[in-house]
Design an enzyme around this catalytic site. Structure first.
Site, PDB file in Angstrom:
ATOM      1  N   LYS A 191       0.832  -1.199   0.000  1.00  0.00           N
ATOM      2  CA  LYS A 191       0.000   0.000   0.000  1.00  0.00           C
ATOM      3  C   LYS A 191       0.872   1.257   0.000  1.00  0.00           C
ATOM      4  O   LYS A 191       0.582   2.223  -0.694  1.00  0.00           O
ATOM      5  CB  LYS A 191      -0.914   0.032   1.232  1.00  0.00           C
ATOM      6  CG  LYS A 191      -2.103  -0.901   1.145  1.00  0.00           C
ATOM      7  CD  LYS A 191      -3.347  -0.162   0.653  1.00  0.00           C
ATOM      8  CE  LYS A 191      -4.514  -1.111   0.441  1.00  0.00           C
ATOM      9  NZ  LYS A 191      -5.022  -1.642   1.727  1.00  0.00           N
ATOM     10  N   LYS A 212      -7.875 -15.351 -11.767  1.00  0.00           N
ATOM     11  CA  LYS A 212      -8.862 -15.106 -10.727  1.00  0.00           C
ATOM     12  C   LYS A 212      -9.725 -13.902 -11.051  1.00  0.00           C
ATOM     13  O   LYS A 212      -9.265 -12.933 -11.649  1.00  0.00           O
ATOM     14  CB  LYS A 212      -8.040 -14.880  -9.442  1.00  0.00           C
ATOM     15  CG  LYS A 212      -8.715 -14.178  -8.322  1.00  0.00           C
ATOM     16  CD  LYS A 212      -7.772 -14.068  -7.131  1.00  0.00           C
ATOM     17  CE  LYS A 212      -8.487 -13.318  -6.027  1.00  0.00           C
ATOM     18  NZ  LYS A 212      -7.862 -12.085  -5.618  1.00  0.00           N
ATOM     19  N   LYS A 247     -11.499  -7.454  -8.337  1.00  0.00           N
ATOM     20  CA  LYS A 247     -11.716  -6.047  -8.646  1.00  0.00           C
ATOM     21  C   LYS A 247     -10.474  -5.426  -9.276  1.00  0.00           C
ATOM     22  O   LYS A 247     -10.555  -4.738 -10.280  1.00  0.00           O
ATOM     23  CB  LYS A 247     -12.069  -5.313  -7.355  1.00  0.00           C
ATOM     24  CG  LYS A 247     -13.314  -4.483  -7.485  1.00  0.00           C
ATOM     25  CD  LYS A 247     -13.866  -4.137  -6.127  1.00  0.00           C
ATOM     26  CE  LYS A 247     -14.757  -5.241  -5.612  1.00  0.00           C
ATOM     27  NZ  LYS A 247     -15.148  -5.078  -4.231  1.00  0.00           N
TER      28      LYS A 247
END
Ligand code: TRP
Length: 330
Positions: free
Chosen positions: A111, A194, A197
């Site tokens: 992040k 997969k 989002k």
């Protein structure tokens, strides 16, 4: 009855990956465990969402959870920000967690790399907030994806350290509960492993028939089978996985045979998949529309959930305060 807690960040609509990967299993678990499912709106602050987006996105997830069959009479569904006890426990855990430990968490490092101009303390203490989410209910099982393992390790750490510091056996060490052996891993239609989002390859539960058809018809395939009874390459196996999720067994067998004798036509296969996804998700989509339109009902359900979750957390925090030497407030 064992307590189960799971949170979802309100970052968009639920897709088939969420549904078959988790939510469908939640629906089963609510009959077997004391389940608390919450919407992690505080956690979403690490990326500075707009207030109106928070209102909208939390309500959407709530409507979608209900539409999928999570029953607010059986399970507790609540918004994280409605239960302030979480923050008190978060503070205590922060006091007992070292900076070095938090800095080593890979999701933090990732992040921090992704948003270098906003490496805030909330990002760093994401795991202790998550630990508080879980341990305020003294949950023993936490359904999460594999990517959450380090956060779960931190939660166990918080529990263990608290117990050791005060010489108590108060917090259980919560275990990750993976569905992977019971639930289906939903592939992407773009040939990636997969549906997710961030992969941008999702079929959403609220997609209409036209959108679903368009997405499925674009699915990646190959040149077709070249020998009878050959093994299916991944992109084709992916399509069959969809069949196994949403179609009748006869449909699956029909296309499997066509694959085996090399007469398969991918156009037909995709049309069938699209049709069966639409049939499967149609009632869910209808309920999503109904629930989202009923704002009063959504607010009422959220409020009832908050009360139940508050009761559970307040009980824990009362004991925590006693153990730590703080005065009893109420
Ligand atoms: N970190 C989880 C995720 O990104 C969401 C989450 C927050 C969570 N708090 C939790 C999951 C507590 C389980 C339990 O998916």
């Amino acid at each position: 009855m064992e307590t189960v807690v799971s949170g979802i960040r309100p970052t968009g609509n639920l897709h088939l990956g969420n549904y078959f990967g988790a939510v469908k299993s939640f629906v089963k678990m609510q009959d077997e465990y004391n389940c608390l499912f919450f919407i992690a709106d505080w956690h979403s602050l690490t990326t500075r969402p707009k207030p109106e987006d928070i209102v909208e996105s939390t309500r959407i997830i709530l409507a979608e959870y209900l539409a999928c069959g999570i029953d607010h009479e059986k399970a507790t569904i609540y918004m994280q920000s409605d239960v302030k006890e979480t923050l008190e426990l978060y503070l205590y855990f922060n006091m007992n967690t070292y900076l070095g430990e938090l800095e080593r968490v890979t999701t933090f490092k990732e992040k921090a790399r992704k948003q270098p101009d906003n490496v805030n303390a909330g990002l760093l203490t994401y795991p202790t907030l998550m630990a508080a989410d879980i341990l305020q209910h003294r949950a023993v099982k936490v359904p999460v994806g594999k990517d959450q393992e380090q956060n779960m390790e931190m939660a166990r750490h918080c529990a263990r350290r608290f117990n050791n510091m005060y010489g108590v056996e108060f917090f259980p060490e919560p275990q990750s509960y993976y569905f992977s052996d019971k639930a289906l891993k939903v592939p992407g239609l773009d040939g990636s492993g997969k549906m997710g989002k961030s992969e941008g390859n999702c079929i959403y539960l609220r997609d209409d028939a036209k959108t679903i058809t368009k997405k499925v018809m674009k699915a990646v395939t190959d040149g077709g089978p070249t020998a009878q009874n050959s093994e299916k390459p991944e992109v084709i196996q992916n399509l069959f996985t969809f069949l196994s999720m949403v179609s009748e067994k006869e449909t699956y067998d029909y296309f499997d045979e066509k694959w085996n004798d090399c007469s398969i036509r991918y156009g037909d296969l995709k049309k069938q998949i699209a049709q069966d996804i639409i049939k499967y998700t149609d009632p869910i989509r209808e309920r999503i529309v109904e629930y989202s339109a009923n704002i009063d009902l959504m607010d009422k359900i959220a409020k009832e959930g908050a009360e139940k979750a508050h009761e559970s957390a307040a009980k824990t925090l009362k004991e925590v305060r006693q153990i730590m030497g703080f005065r009893e407030l109420y």
